[in-house]
Enzyme design. Structure first.
Site, PDB file in Angstrom:
ATOM      1  N   ARG A 297      37.624  36.175  32.641  1.00  0.00           N
ATOM      2  CA  ARG A 297      37.394  37.365  33.474  1.00  0.00           C
ATOM      3  C   ARG A 297      38.392  38.462  33.126  1.00  0.00           C
ATOM      4  NH1 ARG A 297      37.063  33.387  37.632  1.00  0.00           N
ATOM      5  NH2 ARG A 297      34.895  32.803  37.890  1.00  0.00           N
ATOM      6  N   ALA A 298      39.530  38.067  32.578  1.00  0.00           N
ATOM      7  CA  ALA A 298      40.539  39.051  32.183  1.00  0.00           C
ATOM      8  C   ALA A 298      39.971  39.993  31.128  1.00  0.00           C
ATOM      9  CB  ALA A 298      41.791  38.345  31.666  1.00  0.00           C
TER      10      ALA A 298
END
Ligand code: ZN
Length: 388
Positions: free
Chosen positions: A314-315
């Site tokens: 998700r980063a």
């Protein structure tokens, strides 16, 4: 669309530079509709303002979590987004049939009514503005996901009623004090936000709803923590602090009082700038698909994530999608390393899990022990065979 304004920051600064020196006397007005504080009248809080706008421009960012004490303007800022909301196409049908369904999966993918309408060349959708939904703090799981429709149950029919998540489809869902909600409710909201749909099972009844909403949460860390794995599920995380400079605090006080005394006057003063701003956002949303990341910005983004030791993919998604949104808000179709640097703090902070780090380091210690043992086990039979 031509303006002299180049970027989100220019716009925010231009409009925020307006000063309110006179406080008008109060007027009797018997308010019927809620009047919202103009977004552009909020003093300072650049990180929060930019993050909220980026989330509106690019829903793939995955929403925003505002973290800070009470009285720092979090709820005011979120409610102020109302005037800046973009427009979307909504289904005319209670089942949510969309022309896209027919284009991708054929005429049988919509209900008979919509199939007929489509065949007659009628539109299945209408244009509507995105709305802000606020989740009431005392909501139960049934309110959130929906449940048995009791009015229908009285007539001995079973029917499911839509929950808040389904009604929030193609809207913005604001969950104030998200850390005070039950885990089951938080999980339902985050799962729906991530997948864009959710299903409800009640006995023999099953219903699947669309739930493509932009999630904005706020929390006060003094009033209960949020599980670390939940922090990672918000795209951007903004630390909201009180205004630092005395002059800003005074200005914020003046604007708040001007609004309390005569909200319509304040709204009117900002109408022109607000309309311009909303058009700019709409344009940014339209042009977003054309925005690409330069090679250098990809390299920089990946390097930052690796060096920080963030595991969650998700980063990357948030960092790159936020950089793309920032670039187009600035009128550019290439997101460069400076865009990555600008959005990196809100995209990457609070993603590392201390638990996972401790866990991985203890696992790797054990792993090393196992390998060591395997080596000695392998050696011993060989030695025996040599002795023979
Ligand atoms: Zn339909």
């Amino acid at each position: 669309m031509t303006t002299n304004v180049k970027s989100l920051n220019d716009l925010i600064e231009l409009a925020s530079a307006k000063r309110f020196l006179d406080v008008e006397p109060a007027e009797e007005m018997g308010l019927a509709e809620p009047l919202v504080f103009p977004y552009l009248s909020i003093v300072g809080q650049q990180d929060m303002k930019v993050a909220l706008l980026l989330a509106l421009i690019n829903p793939h960012i995955g929403g925003v979590l505002l973290i800070g004490p009470r009285g720092t303007g979090k709820t005011t800022a979120v409610r102020s987004l109302t005037d800046l909301m973009p427009v979307v196409q909504r289904s005319r049908c209670e089942y949510g049939c969309m022309p896209d369904d027919i284009e991708t999966s054929g005429i049988d993918s919509v209900c008979p009514n919509c199939a007929q309408r489509y065949a007659q060349g009628e539109s299945l959708t209408y244009t509507d503005q995105v709305r802000l939904f606020e989740l009431p703090l005392n909501s139960g799981l049934e309110d959130v996901v929906g449940g048995i429709d009791e009015r229908a149950a009285v007539h001995q029919r079973l029917r499911l009623r839509r929950g808040i998540l389904a009604r929030a489809d193609q809207n913005v869902l604001y969950v104030d004090e998200i850390n005070l909600l039950g885990d089951d409710i938080i999980d339902a909201i985050l799962d729906a936000a991530a997948q864009g749909t959710y299903s409800v099972h009640r006995g023999a009844l099953v219903a699947t709803y669309r739930a493509r909403f932009v999630l904005i949460g706020s929390m006060n860390p003094e009033e209960g923590r949020l599980r670390p794995q939940i922090l990672d599920r918000f795209g951007l995380r903004v630390i909201v602090r009180g205004l630092e400079h005395r002059s800003d605090r005074l200005e914020a006080y003046r604007r708040t009082m001007a609004f309390r005394n005569n909200p319509r006057k304040v709204i009117q003063e900002y109408t022109e700038a607000t309309v311009l701003f909303r058009d700019e956002l709409e344009l940014a949303r339209e042009r977003l698909p054309q925005v690409t990341l330069t090679k250098q910005s990809e390299t920089l983004g990946l390097k930052l994530i690796k060096e920080l030791g963030v595991d969650s993919l998700r980063a990357e998604i948030t960092l790159f999608e936020a950089a793309r949104a920032y670039a187009i808000a600035d009128g550019r179709e290439h997101a460069n390393p400076q865009d990555i640097r600008t959005v990196a703090p809100t995209s990457l902070r609070l993603r590392r899990s201390q638990f996972m780090q401790d866990y991985i380091s203890s696992v790797s210690k054990e792993e090393a022990e196992i390998h060591e043992l395997l080596k000695t086990k392998k050696r011993s039979p060989e030695k025996k065979s040599q002795r023979k």
